[in-house]
Design an enzyme around this catalytic site. Sequence first.
Site, PDB file in Angstrom:
ATOM      1  N   ARG A 235      -3.219   4.534  -2.475  1.00 14.09           N
ATOM      2  CA  ARG A 235      -3.034   3.253  -1.810  1.00 14.09           C
ATOM      3  C   ARG A 235      -2.904   2.155  -2.719  1.00 14.09           C
ATOM      4  O   ARG A 235      -2.135   1.170  -2.646  1.00 14.09           O
ATOM      5  CB  ARG A 235      -4.171   3.144  -0.957  1.00 14.09           C
ATOM      6  CG  ARG A 235      -4.521   1.669  -0.455  1.00 14.09           C
ATOM      7  CD  ARG A 235      -5.936   1.549   0.413  1.00 14.09           C
ATOM      8  NE  ARG A 235      -6.501   0.273   0.325  1.00 14.09           N
ATOM      9  CZ  ARG A 235      -6.215  -0.454   1.628  1.00 14.09           C
ATOM     10  NH1 ARG A 235      -5.754   0.035   2.435  1.00 14.09           N
ATOM     11  NH2 ARG A 235      -6.850  -1.687   1.839  1.00 14.09           N
TER      12      ARG A 235
ATOM     13  N   HIS B  99       0.979  -1.329  -0.146  1.00  9.28           N
ATOM     14  CA  HIS B  99       0.144   0.098  -0.006  1.00  9.28           C
ATOM     15  C   HIS B  99       0.797   1.293  -0.198  1.00  9.28           C
ATOM     16  O   HIS B  99       1.653   1.552   0.828  1.00  9.28           O
ATOM     17  CB  HIS B  99      -0.841   0.052   1.154  1.00  9.28           C
ATOM     18  CG  HIS B  99      -1.956  -0.901   1.202  1.00  9.28           C
ATOM     19  ND1 HIS B  99      -2.661  -1.680   2.286  1.00  9.28           N
ATOM     20  CD2 HIS B  99      -2.609  -1.715   0.013  1.00  9.28           C
ATOM     21  CE1 HIS B  99      -3.668  -2.504   1.710  1.00  9.28           C
ATOM     22  NE2 HIS B  99      -3.654  -2.350   0.525  1.00  9.28           N
TER      23      HIS B  99
ATOM     24  N   GLU C 189       1.866   3.930   2.735  1.00  8.75           N
ATOM     25  CA  GLU C 189       2.435   3.680   4.045  1.00  8.75           C
ATOM     26  C   GLU C 189       3.981   3.895   4.002  1.00  8.75           C
ATOM     27  O   GLU C 189       4.721   2.726   3.964  1.00  8.75           O
ATOM     28  CB  GLU C 189       1.818   2.195   4.371  1.00  8.75           C
ATOM     29  CG  GLU C 189       0.440   2.090   4.494  1.00  8.75           C
ATOM     30  CD  GLU C 189      -0.210   0.694   4.459  1.00  8.75           C
ATOM     31  OE1 GLU C 189       0.503  -0.122   4.750  1.00  8.75           O
ATOM     32  OE2 GLU C 189      -1.517   0.673   4.212  1.00  8.75           O
TER      33      GLU C 189
END
Lengths: 93, 310
Positions: B128, B70, B73
Amino acid sequence: LQTFVGHQVLRIKTRNEEEVKKLQLLESLEHLELDFWRNPSTPAHPVDVRVPANNVQAVKAFLESYGIEYSILIEDLQVVLDQEKQDMEYNQQ
Amino acid sequence: KDRSSNSFNFGAYHTLDEIYAELDHLASQYSNIVSKLQIGESYEKRPLYVLKFSTGGSNRPAIWLDAGIHSREWVTQASAIWIAKKIATDYGQDPSITSLLNKMDIFLLTVSNPDGYVFTHTTNRMWRKTRSKNKGSVCFGVDPNRNWDAGFGGPGASKNPCSDSYHGPSANSEVEVRSVVNFIKNHGNVRAFLTLHSYSQLLMYPYGYKCTEPADYAELDALGRAAASSIRSLYGTTFTVGSICTTIYQASGGSIDWSYDNGIKYSFAFELRDTGNYGFLLPASQIIPTAEETWLGLKKIMEHVRDSPY
């Protein structure tokens, strides 16, 4: 570059399954363009959601109308992003 | 460019090019145990690089570790680079890592979703998904952690291409996922599959696509708790341990469910710091503490894998 001025991140605390279901309903409302960082699952787990600036009032109204407890985790996401960008530029120098 | 210089700041966030340059640097500086492999390329044709940590031998049992599936992150990609350096420098110094690498290989994918990562730097910090085009939709991208062949299309994944948890048109439709699947299947001797995510401090084992306990529940739960205890020992960061379904919510098409169902017993997903103050915008000052504590958890699991052949 997409900006996030006025976007807020809310933490929502649910007390029972009924409130979780209300949040799952909120999750399905695509026009609100919500970005769930932690999705509604069980009452034990808080829900974190990024809300675009123009929908903050609508979401808060939704929560308040059902008496669902929430707090503001990030007041303005762009402020945090600007700080991150500044840190990266400083590092690159 | 001087490959021997060591100017990479592990306590800062970096662009993809900077990360990829550091992979070269690590492979060059620690060429006795580190090499760089390309396992495929992304939808937008960026290379997918894996660092292989090996002391020799052929087709040794291996540990798979990935980060950044993702893209937003960021602390996971940053931690992965720190961990790469840590493995390289600890070999020959730390008896535990030395014995591990004398027995097993480690494969580390530092940026699992490079297109998404570049997009977070250039266009949308909150992105994401992958960046593949969705036929018949104006929206781009698939959630690559809903795209594995494990309960694909089931609960906890969206069929809406505009959703952040869109599962994609079919299992393995994303080349980023397919590349890892092919690599692991071709290798045939991966004994642990560890994936790094961030936000909410969890350590999870299968399942996510169903809410039943895995066959190895007792062992995985005990090992997860031991790893969480190691994490907590450094800075007091608390991780919740459990299956994906019981810890967060039912989510289908996830990577560790696929790995577990394909015979990789030690399959775990980490959700690193934090619990809400910064979300995916964890300040750079927290990268190294996050990586340090995560390393302790990973090490606990890796030692168990080393000592528990199956």
